[in-house]
Design a protein around this motif. Structure first.
Motif, PDB file in Angstrom:
ATOM      1  N   LEU A 155       0.819  -1.211   0.000  1.00 40.58           N
ATOM      2  CA  LEU A 155       0.000   0.000   0.000  1.00 40.58           C
ATOM      3  C   LEU A 155       0.856   1.267   0.000  1.00 40.58           C
ATOM      4  O   LEU A 155       0.384   2.370  -0.265  1.00 40.58           O
ATOM      5  N   ASN A 156       2.176   1.097   0.246  1.00 44.61           N
ATOM      6  CA  ASN A 156       3.085   2.250   0.200  1.00 44.61           C
ATOM      7  C   ASN A 156       3.753   2.396  -1.152  1.00 44.61           C
ATOM      8  O   ASN A 156       4.614   3.243  -1.341  1.00 44.61           O
ATOM      9  N   GLY A 157       3.371   1.539  -2.085  1.00 44.49           N
ATOM     10  CA  GLY A 157       3.926   1.657  -3.422  1.00 44.49           C
ATOM     11  C   GLY A 157       5.208   0.883  -3.598  1.00 44.49           C
ATOM     12  O   GLY A 157       5.910   1.041  -4.587  1.00 44.49           O
ATOM     13  N   LYS A 158       5.501   0.011  -2.637  1.00 43.78           N
ATOM     14  CA  LYS A 158       6.720  -0.796  -2.771  1.00 43.78           C
ATOM     15  C   LYS A 158       6.407  -2.023  -3.635  1.00 43.78           C
ATOM     16  O   LYS A 158       5.357  -2.664  -3.486  1.00 43.78           O
ATOM     17  N   ILE A 159       7.321  -2.331  -4.558  1.00 44.90           N
ATOM     18  CA  ILE A 159       7.071  -3.456  -5.460  1.00 44.90           C
ATOM     19  C   ILE A 159       7.480  -4.769  -4.779  1.00 44.90           C
ATOM     20  O   ILE A 159       8.624  -4.915  -4.335  1.00 44.90           O
ATOM     21  N   LEU A 160       6.510  -5.672  -4.680  1.00 46.47           N
ATOM     22  CA  LEU A 160       6.779  -6.952  -4.007  1.00 46.47           C
ATOM     23  C   LEU A 160       7.172  -8.018  -5.019  1.00 46.47           C
ATOM     24  O   LEU A 160       7.954  -8.913  -4.734  1.00 46.47           O
ATOM     25  N   MET A 161       6.583  -7.927  -6.190  1.00 43.90           N
ATOM     26  CA  MET A 161       6.853  -8.947  -7.208  1.00 43.90           C
ATOM     27  C   MET A 161       6.618  -8.327  -8.582  1.00 43.90           C
ATOM     28  O   MET A 161       5.697  -7.545  -8.767  1.00 43.90           O
ATOM     29  N   PHE A 162       7.447  -8.672  -9.497  1.00 44.28           N
ATOM     30  CA  PHE A 162       7.328  -8.224 -10.873  1.00 44.28           C
ATOM     31  C   PHE A 162       7.525  -9.440 -11.748  1.00 44.28           C
ATOM     32  O   PHE A 162       8.482 -10.182 -11.537  1.00 44.28           O
ATOM     33  N   ASN A 163       6.644  -9.672 -12.691  1.00 39.23           N
ATOM     34  CA  ASN A 163       6.966 -10.804 -13.573  1.00 39.23           C
ATOM     35  C   ASN A 163       7.832 -10.318 -14.723  1.00 39.23           C
ATOM     36  O   ASN A 163       8.097  -9.113 -14.862  1.00 39.23           O
ATOM     37  N   LYS A 164       8.304 -11.272 -15.489  1.00 38.37           N
ATOM     38  CA  LYS A 164       9.281 -10.994 -16.541  1.00 38.37           C
ATOM     39  C   LYS A 164       8.796  -9.907 -17.485  1.00 38.37           C
ATOM     40  O   LYS A 164       9.518  -8.952 -17.793  1.00 38.37           O
ATOM     41  N   LEU A 165       7.507 -10.099 -17.915  1.00 37.50           N
ATOM     42  CA  LEU A 165       6.978  -9.196 -18.926  1.00 37.50           C
ATOM     43  C   LEU A 165       6.832  -7.768 -18.384  1.00 37.50           C
ATOM     44  O   LEU A 165       7.131  -6.797 -19.074  1.00 37.50           O
ATOM     45  N   ALA A 166       6.403  -7.698 -17.092  1.00 38.62           N
ATOM     46  CA  ALA A 166       6.273  -6.380 -16.474  1.00 38.62           C
ATOM     47  C   ALA A 166       7.623  -5.665 -16.490  1.00 38.62           C
ATOM     48  O   ALA A 166       7.724  -4.461 -16.774  1.00 38.62           O
ATOM     49  N   ALA A 167       8.675  -6.442 -16.185  1.00 37.36           N
ATOM     50  CA  ALA A 167      10.017  -5.866 -16.167  1.00 37.36           C
ATOM     51  C   ALA A 167      10.449  -5.448 -17.571  1.00 37.36           C
ATOM     52  O   ALA A 167      11.069  -4.402 -17.774  1.00 37.36           O
ATOM     53  N   GLU A 168      10.066  -6.307 -18.543  1.00 34.59           N
ATOM     54  CA  GLU A 168      10.426  -6.007 -19.935  1.00 34.59           C
ATOM     55  C   GLU A 168       9.809  -4.692 -20.402  1.00 34.59           C
ATOM     56  O   GLU A 168      10.415  -3.940 -21.160  1.00 34.59           O
ATOM     57  N   HIS A 169       8.557  -4.475 -19.932  1.00 37.23           N
ATOM     58  CA  HIS A 169       7.900  -3.193 -20.294  1.00 37.23           C
ATOM     59  C   HIS A 169       8.738  -2.013 -19.875  1.00 37.23           C
ATOM     60  O   HIS A 169       8.713  -0.953 -20.479  1.00 37.23           O
ATOM     61  N   LEU A 170       9.515  -2.221 -18.789  1.00 34.52           N
ATOM     62  CA  LEU A 170      10.339  -1.115 -18.289  1.00 34.52           C
ATOM     63  C   LEU A 170      11.810  -1.326 -18.645  1.00 34.52           C
ATOM     64  O   LEU A 170      12.713  -0.744 -18.030  1.00 34.52           O
ATOM     65  N   ASN A 171      12.038  -2.170 -19.631  1.00 37.67           N
ATOM     66  CA  ASN A 171      13.400  -2.419 -20.139  1.00 37.67           C
ATOM     67  C   ASN A 171      14.335  -2.962 -19.065  1.00 37.67           C
ATOM     68  O   ASN A 171      15.462  -2.520 -18.951  1.00 37.67           O
ATOM     69  N   GLY A 172      13.895  -3.844 -18.251  1.00 35.91           N
ATOM     70  CA  GLY A 172      14.766  -4.426 -17.226  1.00 35.91           C
ATOM     71  C   GLY A 172      14.363  -5.854 -16.933  1.00 35.91           C
ATOM     72  O   GLY A 172      13.562  -6.428 -17.660  1.00 35.91           O
ATOM     73  N   SER A 173      14.997  -6.365 -15.842  1.00 36.65           N
ATOM     74  CA  SER A 173      14.593  -7.698 -15.409  1.00 36.65           C
ATOM     75  C   SER A 173      13.985  -7.588 -14.009  1.00 36.65           C
ATOM     76  O   SER A 173      14.231  -6.612 -13.315  1.00 36.65           O
ATOM     77  N   PRO A 174      13.148  -8.578 -13.590  1.00 34.46           N
ATOM     78  CA  PRO A 174      12.393  -8.446 -12.326  1.00 34.46           C
ATOM     79  C   PRO A 174      13.255  -8.009 -11.161  1.00 34.46           C
ATOM     80  O   PRO A 174      12.833  -7.174 -10.347  1.00 34.46           O
ATOM     81  N   GLU A 175      14.497  -8.523 -11.045  1.00 32.09           N
ATOM     82  CA  GLU A 175      15.345  -8.189  -9.886  1.00 32.09           C
ATOM     83  C   GLU A 175      15.622  -6.689  -9.787  1.00 32.09           C
ATOM     84  O   GLU A 175      15.825  -6.140  -8.710  1.00 32.09           O
ATOM     85  N   ASP A 176      15.622  -6.025 -10.962  1.00 39.60           N
ATOM     86  CA  ASP A 176      15.903  -4.583 -10.962  1.00 39.60           C
ATOM     87  C   ASP A 176      14.827  -3.798 -10.214  1.00 39.60           C
ATOM     88  O   ASP A 176      15.052  -2.662  -9.789  1.00 39.60           O
ATOM     89  N   PHE A 177      13.636  -4.365 -10.094  1.00 36.14           N
ATOM     90  CA  PHE A 177      12.509  -3.568  -9.582  1.00 36.14           C
ATOM     91  C   PHE A 177      12.005  -4.023  -8.221  1.00 36.14           C
ATOM     92  O   PHE A 177      11.459  -3.224  -7.471  1.00 36.14           O
ATOM     93  N   ILE A 178      12.191  -5.276  -7.926  1.00 40.15           N
ATOM     94  CA  ILE A 178      11.622  -5.796  -6.669  1.00 40.15           C
ATOM     95  C   ILE A 178      12.232  -5.054  -5.491  1.00 40.15           C
ATOM     96  O   ILE A 178      13.437  -4.754  -5.460  1.00 40.15           O
ATOM     97  N   ASP A 179      11.353  -4.729  -4.494  1.00 38.29           N
ATOM     98  CA  ASP A 179      11.700  -3.971  -3.275  1.00 38.29           C
ATOM     99  C   ASP A 179      11.959  -2.476  -3.516  1.00 38.29           C
ATOM    100  O   ASP A 179      12.323  -1.755  -2.601  1.00 38.29           O
ATOM    101  N   LYS A 180      11.757  -2.004  -4.762  1.00 40.43           N
ATOM    102  CA  LYS A 180      11.882  -0.552  -5.031  1.00 40.43           C
ATOM    103  C   LYS A 180      10.503   0.095  -4.921  1.00 40.43           C
ATOM    104  O   LYS A 180       9.478  -0.600  -5.013  1.00 40.43           O
ATOM    105  N   TYR A 181      10.458   1.376  -4.727  1.00 44.39           N
ATOM    106  CA  TYR A 181       9.185   2.113  -4.625  1.00 44.39           C
ATOM    107  C   TYR A 181       8.853   2.730  -5.966  1.00 44.39           C
ATOM    108  O   TYR A 181       9.736   2.980  -6.786  1.00 44.39           O
ATOM    109  N   VAL A 182       7.548   2.991  -6.199  1.00 42.95           N
ATOM    110  CA  VAL A 182       7.116   3.528  -7.489  1.00 42.95           C
ATOM    111  C   VAL A 182       7.853   4.816  -7.856  1.00 42.95           C
ATOM    112  O   VAL A 182       8.167   5.052  -9.018  1.00 42.95           O
TER     113      VAL A 182
END
Ligand code: ADP
Length: 996
Positions: A155-182
């Motif tokens: 609810l604070n905008g922290k990313i708990l999980m990203f699937n591959k495709l979601a990461a691809e949309h942002l030109n990265g891989s899931p590990e790049d985004f998990i635990d980061k905030y929006v």
């Protein structure tokens, strides 16, 4: 019509684009458009979902490059046909290549210069789908291959999980985004927009959908995003899931679509789904109260059974006949929010289920695309019901279930299934393992059955499995084949039939045992129904009664037909008592009637067999023919009665009485109770003819003894008995018991004694008589001779010298003296018969006869007698006496004759005697004197008439009696006489001694 309706829509190109895009994406059927070169122009959402192919990747690709399994198939043929003939076509075909291997219903329509292709999988088995369990891995797989970007945010905008495709949309891989905030990822505008939407999602607690043109790191793109809250199991919101889908291509395509709107109008016509365009009607307060139907497609008409002309321009409430127009609340919201809705609903007025998608292509208007899902819902319901039933059946029947994806060689077994095969729960099965379990003897057969299943779609077999512990178990396997999405599958059930098999075996065995026992029993057996009719009989039964099985089993026969008339009532009574439950079986003796009419005595056991509720089922009868036994029993009773006449007791080796029969009781007066256990010689005060020890020695040697004993009875009376003893010995030769049979001979003994005394007296008197006769004859002879000689002297000297009287007197005296002389001579002969007798020897009676004739020759000639005789035997006797015998008889026959005497002598054999007869033609004898004439001095005539002494026949009798014979006469006065005498043929010494 097509053009007229289409022209209403699509005036505005942008709106039109949106409009068509919605329609195409809301069609539930897979759908694609191919141009005349068979390049893919459109590939709808349903098709994407069904194939897992992304439309972006296959657009403008040659159809047969993407679906190479269809090359050279019916697809190619039909595509060309539609392109050429510009006519629609429908067919069913099996697409035989993974991953789309399945049955399809295909419809192809001409679409401008293009063709539109609708594809429908033909579901072969819903059950199969149901059985396919979704695993965690499958979820994971889905997440990764969903074709959409998925992200979980707290609810604070922290990313708990990203699937591959979601990461691809942002030109990265899931590990790049998990635990980061929006804020760390998106621009501040974008980030605050996302946070605002997250908050709204939680606040409104519903799914929110947005389309955004987003300047993403992977390039400028259109995204369709869905916001859904994630809840824990208690319902607390933990975060939000955002699913984002790249719809750039679709947007582009939609633009393209607008340009060719006309072409797409045709699609409505070819759609299987109903489509209607409506205009909302508001009241004064701006509230939606109804809607007008402005346009419908042919499927609408078909699905709802309404005609286009009857609905166009009319209010929905009127058309559907409802107070409130159907789903007005949902549709007004769609029009208001411009966001589409999809729902499944039961539409009561039509009693049908519909799946409806609604969207609003322009303000105040909405379009519904719907399909009739009644049959699906119903079959789903049915499926759920049958599934429930199936589940219950599976559980209650303890069935193991299994599923085998044959091509993938993927086996799933239920726990129970594993249990039945003796597998551990955590062990996973595979084909080879399954084959290992099979009993080697059943393997070949089972493989054949499995092979046949491909044709029959069904297999069923009973076979054995060998558990890892080596034990053998029977199971029944049933399997069905079907081709599912993932190729050929088999599923089925297994049942543990070990118990049944064992039971079957036991039953068969016991049945066989019973049959054999029934068939081969020497005892007659029958099974009768409760009416008494025969259900089954064995050979022994038929044999006993002389009827064939067929005769006995005929409906006109029952047990009474073969029951002896006098026993019918009793038999009925027993049967009724069994049926009334008074007894469960009877043993009785009864009489049957043999086919030949004879009576069969039977010992019979009668059972009534009942079911669990005590209802009578049938009778079982065992009969034993006891006719012979009965006869024997009668005989025994008779014999026992006879035996009672004999006086029998048995003593053991210590002389104690162990058996005492009725006869003994009667004879001696002691009852068995009094006699048993006592020493016999003490009880009876036995007087033995010799010491008991000597008797026992004899008994041991000869096993029996006979002798006379004197017993004392209970009343003190003495009995003489003829006792016969028989002993029984054991293997070692020890005397175990002695049977004594006693005959009371007391009376006989007394009679014998009396006879002895009489005989003695007789002997004495005979002796005295003999003595007298001897004395008389011998001692009288001397004085008589003197008298006679002096009388003769007197007669010689003084004859004629005295007076005539004196001469006469002297004559009388001489006569009397000579008669006396004769008398004395005869008496002497008589007395000599026994006194001077000779020893017996074999004598020829013919010789004795000839001698006697010779002795009588003078008188025979004188009287002119005619003597004849037959052949005469040799007998054992006294020669001289036989001469005397014949001489007396012949002399009498001559003496007592009137005419010339005719005499015949003969003998014949009768029984154990020679019977002699001397027949004459003399004066005969009155029968009243027949006895007298054999006594001494008895005469029937006076002297002068016939001279004689009356001793002749007495002598004859004495001689015959001395020879053990008898003498008698058969005669009448004036008819001649026959004198008989008989002499025993086998005379033994003892008998002769008695008479001597
Ligand atoms: P006896 O001849 O001396 O008188 P027996 O003893 O020989 O005595 O016979 C007894 C009697 O039986 C005779 O007196 C005679 O009456 C009768 N008797 C014997 N033999 C004959 C015979 N052959 N025919 C008729 N009467 C006979």
């Amino acid at each position: 019509m097509k053009n007229a309706n289409c022209s209403k829509i699509g005036t505005n190109e942008e709106k039109s684009f949106e409009y068509f895009s919605h329609i195409l994406d809301n069609i539930h059927e897979s759908f694609l458009i191919l141009d005349d070169n068979l390049l893919i122009k459109h590939f709808n959402k349903a098709a994407e979902k069904a194939t897992g192919l992304k439309s972006s990747l296959i657009l403008n690709k040659y159809f047969f490059d993407v679906f190479d399994g269809a090359k050279g198939s019916i697809f190619e043929e039909k595509f060309n046909w539609v392109l050429k003939n510009r006519k629609e076509v429908t067919f069913e075909t099996f697409y035989d290549k993974e991953p789309f291997k399945n049955w399809y219903e295909v419809r192809i329509y001409p679409h401008g210069s293009d063709i539109a292709v609708f594809l429908n999988t033909i579901t072969r088995s819903k059950l199969a789908e149901h059985l396919k369990a979704e695993s965690e891995q499958w979820n994971q797989l889905l997440l990764e291959n969903a074709g959409v970007g998925i992200g979980y945010y707290d609810l604070n905008g922290k990313i708990l999980m990203f699937n591959k495709l979601a990461a691809e949309h942002l030109n990265g891989s899931p590990e790049d985004f998990i635990d980061k905030y929006v804020y760390e990822i998106f621009s501040s505008n974008m980030a605050s927009l996302i946070m605002e939407r997250i908050e709204n999602t939680v606040k409104l607690d519903k799914k929110l959908e947005f389309e955004d043109f987003f300047n993403a790191p992977s390039g400028q793109k259109w995204f369709l995003s869905n916001f859904v809250s994630i809840k824990d199991f208690k319902g607390n919101v933990m975060g939000v899931q955002i699913i984002s889908q790249d719809i750039t291509l679709r947007k582009l395509f939609e633009e393209e679509l607008i340009k060719s709107e006309e072409k797409y109008r045709d699609l409505y016509k070819s759609m299987n789904e109903g489509l209607a365009v409506h205009k909302i009607i508001y009241n004064f307060h701006g509230k939606a109260i109804d809607y007008l139907i402005t346009e419908v497609n042919p499927a609408y008409e078909k699905l709802l059974g309404l005609k286009e002309e009857d609905v166009i321009g009319r209010k929905a409430s009127v058309v559907y006949g409802t107070n409130k127009p159907p789903y007005i609340d949902i549709y007004s919201l769609v029009v208001e929010t411009r966001s589409p809705e999809h729902f499944e609903t039961y539409f009561e007025p039509m009693d049908r289920y519909f799946s409806i998608s609604a969207f609003s292509p322009k303000i105040g208007e909405f379009v519904t695309v719907f399909e009739d899902i009644t049959s699906r819902i119903k079959s789903e319901k049915k499926l759920r019901e049958s599934e429930e039933k199936l589940r219950l059946a599976v559980e209650s029947a303890n069935l193991g279930i299994w599923c085998w994806e044959i091509e993938k060689d993927n086996m799933v077994w239920s726990d129970r299934c594993k249990e039945i095969f003796g597998l551990k729960i955590d062990q996973e099965p595979y084909y080879e393992l399954f084959m290992d379990f099979l009993h080697p003897d059943d393997r070949e057969n089972l493989i054949e059955i499995m092979g046949n299943a491909v044709e029959n779609n069904y297999a069923n077999a009973e076979h054995r499995v060998i558990w890892p512990d080596g034990s053998v178990h029977w199971v029944q396997s049933t399997g069905k084949l079907y081709s599912g999405e993932n190729g050929l599958k088999a599923f089925g059930i297994v049942v543990d039939i070990d118990e049944r098999k064992n039971y079957e075996k036991a039953l068969k065995l016991s049945e066989k045992k019973f049959r054999t026992a029934f068939e081969n029993s020497t005892m007659g057996m029958s099974i009768n129904d409760t009416d008494g009719n025969f259900i089954d009989v064995n050979d022994a039964f038929c044999h006993m009664l002389g009827y064939s099985r067929v005769e006995l089993l005929s409906p006109s026969f029952n047990y009474l037909s073969i029951t002896y008339a006098e026993d019918k009532e009793t038999s009925k009574k027993y049967v009724n008592n069994l049926l009334n439950g008074q007894k469960s079986f009877y043993n009785l003796e009864k009489r049957y009637l043999h086919r030949d009419g004879s009576i069969i005595w039977a010992y019979l056991t009668l059972f009534l067999i009942q079911d669990d509720n005590n209802n009578p089922l049938y009778f079982i009868t065992h009969i034993q023919n006891i006719t012979a036994w009965k006869k024997a029993q009668d005989e025994i009773i008779k014999q026992n009665k006879l035996l009672e006449l004999a006086h029998i007791f048995v003593v053991d080796n210590k002389d104690r009485i162990i058996f005492w029969n009725k006869g003994s009781e009667k004879l001696y007066g002691w009852s068995p109770e009094e006699a048993l256990g006592k020493k016999s010689y003490e009880l009876l005060k036995t007087k033995f003819p010799k010491p008991l020890d000597d008797i026992k020695l004899e008994l041991n040697r000869f096993e029996h003894w006979e002798g006379e004993l004197i017993h004392k009875c209970r009343n003190g009376k003495s009995l003489t008995v003829a006792s016969h003893w028989v002993s029984q010995f054991d293997d070692s030769g020890e005397n175990i018991a002695t049977l004594e049979v006693n005959n009371d001979i007391t009376k006989r003994k007394i009679a014998e004694e009396n006879l002895k005394e009489t005989l003695e007296e007789l002997r004495k008197s005979n002796a005295e008589l003999e003595q007298f006769a001897y004395v008389a004859s011998h001692d009288l002879q001397e004085p008589l001779r003197m008298i006679t000689s002096f009388l003769q002297l007197l007669s010689k000297r003084y004859e004629g010298k005295l007076d005539s009287d004196a001469d006469e007197f002297i004559g009388f005296a001489v006569d009397g003296a000579s008669r006396m002389q004769e008398l004395i001579n005869d008496l002497l002969i008589y007395s000599r018969v026994s006194r001077k007798a000779k020893k017996f020897e074999n004598i020829n009676t013919e010789s004795t006869l000839i001698q006697s004739i010779f002795n009588l020759k003078v008188i025979l000639d004188e009287k002119n007698a005619n003597i004849t005789y037959g052949s005469l035997p040799v007998v054992y006797g006294d020669y001289n006496q036989f001469v005397q015998l014949f001489q007396n008889f012949i002399a009498n026959s001559i003496k007592y004759s009137i005419n010339d005497p005719v005499i015949h002598i003969c003998a014949e054999k009768k029984d154990e005697y020679w019977i002699f007869q001397i027949k004459d033609n003399g004066i005969g004898i009155d029968p009243k004197h027949h006895d007298r004439i054999f006594r001494i001095f008895q005469r029937l005539h006076r002297n002068g008439e016939y001279d004689g002494t009356g001793i002749g026949l007495a002598i004859c009798r004495r001689i015959i009696e001395r020879h053990g014979g008898d003498i008698w006469v058969d005669s009448e006065l004036g008819n001649g006489s026959i004198f008989y005498f008989k002499i025993p043929i086998r005379e033994d010494e003892i008998r002769r001694d008695e008479f001597e």
